[in-house]
Design an enzyme around this catalytic site. Sequence first.
Site, short mmCIF file in Angstrom:
data_model
loop_
_atom_site.label_atom_id
_atom_site.label_comp_id
_atom_site.label_asym_id
_atom_site.label_seq_id
_atom_site.Cartn_x
_atom_site.Cartn_y
_atom_site.Cartn_z
N ASP A 166 0.84 -1.21 0.00
CA ASP A 166 0.00 0.00 0.00
C ASP A 166 0.87 1.26 0.00
O ASP A 166 0.53 2.26 -0.63
CB ASP A 166 -0.87 0.06 1.26
CG ASP A 166 -1.91 -1.04 1.31
OD1 ASP A 166 -3.10 -0.71 1.30
OD2 ASP A 166 -1.52 -2.22 1.39
N ARG A 211 5.76 -12.89 7.46
CA ARG A 211 5.59 -12.80 6.00
C ARG A 211 5.85 -11.37 5.53
O ARG A 211 5.82 -10.43 6.32
CB ARG A 211 4.19 -13.24 5.58
CG ARG A 211 3.06 -12.38 6.14
CD ARG A 211 1.71 -12.89 5.66
NE ARG A 211 0.64 -11.97 5.92
CZ ARG A 211 -0.29 -12.12 6.86
NH1 ARG A 211 -0.26 -13.16 7.66
NH2 ARG A 211 -1.26 -11.21 7.00
N GLN A 213 5.26 -8.81 1.74
CA GLN A 213 4.20 -8.45 0.78
C GLN A 213 4.91 -8.07 -0.51
O GLN A 213 6.14 -8.00 -0.54
CB GLN A 213 3.36 -7.28 1.32
CG GLN A 213 1.94 -7.68 1.64
CD GLN A 213 1.01 -6.49 1.89
OE1 GLN A 213 1.44 -5.35 2.06
NE2 GLN A 213 -0.28 -6.74 1.90
N ARG A 278 -3.76 -17.41 10.70
CA ARG A 278 -3.24 -16.04 10.81
C ARG A 278 -3.91 -15.38 12.02
O ARG A 278 -5.14 -15.38 12.11
CB ARG A 278 -3.59 -15.25 9.55
CG ARG A 278 -2.91 -15.71 8.28
CD ARG A 278 -3.56 -15.09 7.04
NE ARG A 278 -4.94 -15.53 6.90
CZ ARG A 278 -5.92 -14.82 6.34
NH1 ARG A 278 -5.67 -13.61 5.86
NH2 ARG A 278 -7.15 -15.29 6.26
N GLU A 280 -4.68 -12.38 12.82
CA GLU A 280 -5.70 -11.35 12.54
C GLU A 280 -6.97 -11.94 11.92
O GLU A 280 -7.99 -11.26 11.82
CB GLU A 280 -5.12 -10.26 11.63
CG GLU A 280 -4.98 -10.61 10.17
CD GLU A 280 -3.80 -11.51 9.81
OE1 GLU A 280 -3.57 -11.71 8.59
OE2 GLU A 280 -3.10 -12.02 10.72
N ASP A 314 -5.32 -11.39 -1.46
CA ASP A 314 -5.99 -12.32 -0.57
C ASP A 314 -7.49 -12.00 -0.53
O ASP A 314 -7.86 -11.00 0.05
CB ASP A 314 -5.38 -12.29 0.83
CG ASP A 314 -5.05 -10.88 1.33
OD1 ASP A 314 -4.96 -9.93 0.52
OD2 ASP A 314 -4.90 -10.72 2.55
N GLU A 516 -11.54 1.20 -0.96
CA GLU A 516 -10.41 0.28 -1.11
C GLU A 516 -10.41 -0.39 -2.48
O GLU A 516 -9.37 -0.68 -3.05
CB GLU A 516 -10.51 -0.77 0.00
CG GLU A 516 -9.39 -1.79 -0.01
CD GLU A 516 -9.66 -2.98 0.89
OE1 GLU A 516 -8.68 -3.63 1.26
OE2 GLU A 516 -10.82 -3.25 1.23
N GLU A 531 -13.23 -11.29 3.12
CA GLU A 531 -13.36 -11.65 4.54
C GLU A 531 -13.89 -10.53 5.42
O GLU A 531 -14.20 -10.76 6.57
CB GLU A 531 -11.97 -12.03 5.11
CG GLU A 531 -11.42 -13.32 4.61
CD GLU A 531 -10.13 -13.70 5.36
OE1 GLU A 531 -9.83 -14.89 5.37
OE2 GLU A 531 -9.45 -12.82 5.92
#
Length: 563
Positions: A166, A211, A213, A278, A280, A314, A516, A531
Amino acid sequence: MVVNSQSDHGPVVPTTPLVIFLQRLQQTALQTFGSFNFDPKYYVDLSLKFDLPVVKQAFDHLPRTVNGSVSGSDLNGFLTKFMNGAQEDLEVVDPVDFVGEPDGFLPKVVHPGVRHWALEVHSLWKNLSRKVSGRVLRNPELHTLLPLKHPVVIPGSRFQEVYYWDSYWIIRGLMVSKMYETAKGMVLNLIEFVDTYGYVLNGARAYYTNRSQPPLLSSMVIEVYKRTNDVDLVKKALPALIKEHKFWNSGIHNVTIEDDQGTTHNLSRYYAMWDQPRPESFTIDTETASKLKNDCEKKQLYRELASTAETGWDFSTRWMKNASDLTTLSTTTIVPVDLNAYILKMELDISFLANVVGESSHALHFAKASESRKKAMDVVFWDEEKGQWFDYWLNASSNHKDVYKWDASYRNQDIFASNFIPLWVQLFNSDETVVNKVAQSLESSGLIHAAGIATSLRNSSEQWDYPNGWAPIQHMIVEGLVRSGSKEARSLAKDIAIRWIRTNYVTYQTSKAMHEKYDVTKCGEFGGGGEYVPQTGFGWSNGVVLALLEEFGWAEDLSPYCQ
């Protein structure tokens, strides 16, 4: 689902006791409050008012029913007494370099309505600017937010921290807004991640340390350098960029493929260092994995879920063996076109930046590396007949343990917007024959709609599939077409940019927000699926609109409304 034994025993970066506790809190909250409007991320973003053992003890002593759930009033009481709110780790900060209308702001935007809107989008940087609170700096162990030295611009809504990829488009927008100090601070924060962890984290939270990105740090450094000539920044960035390059080109991320002539090529893949749900999305991932029979399959799925989060896409059918079943995610066995395009660009960037500071041996080394990767991408991904680059699926049966035999039938023939991302990189967009072929292929792909480029052709209800379009995808493809120097390509780029700007403009007029993602089949509609509920703010959408308006302007007689 075929489990690739090689990927089953990959590395795992351990998480913190705080994150493990917050996952338990998240599970209890779901049991207590139910799934309606439940966002699991909220709970792992909370911070503690007291030391972890004290908070844990109070949590363990909450009265529970037979099935282990806690009453709503008891849990709310606990949250009030022992936890700080998810957004309290960051403070709103006035950017030092923000002015209402910067000198020389978007000179080619002459339409009064569009100009007024562009200034409103520019002013959103103030709403999204944050600094880490003193509380986090004093007691980092009570927070999942990682302490960053410099103020940041966040994406917005539920994303109250820095995200890696981002940040590139946020910085592109900050360049248009002449906010060079803010952009530089963001780059320095990410360099510090590389210094500390060896790579840039997915985001600035303790639960993202396993991880990365899409690797665009070199692109950020280049953009800031082009506007500021800040050689000190380049000197500081170069060792970190070389270290990041090594991360993506060694160990589990490196893939060796042997072509028909017996020549081997090295490419890169996404591969999270994680095999649990994950944090989150702990409750969501646990639910997804509940369909699988054994622990080994579940661990593999958890690695695939985290690796897909590392891709930035994702989720999407792009990564699935069966488009209707998320448990068939196989991201670690895919060599992605776009990731290798980003790393090719990283190699070209490092070579350029090394020359800036007189590091000629690094410049030469990375120039050679870029030539090798370009060759590898030509062999493994490029389909001359179709005018696209296709992801490559690794076949389990390879002649050596670590070398995969190339086979054209392992290319994913499905059409995704990512098939056109290499066009963004100079080694591809400087070849006019390739550009014209790719532009024609894009035009006939079925991806271009009333309001921009769709991510895929399949409506799976995953957010990185049809009918959603995302700002970064529009921008990279448009910019690749523009930079090619081909008249036809520029004309196509301008057409896509106008469609995308219009949908952003009209949606803003009706919702008073930047979104977004957008539904590209309908001008003026934001996107959905995935999600979590659709988010507003929104960092990269703002940055891309400003960058496209800087490139193309907006004529007085061109309507910004849906046609």
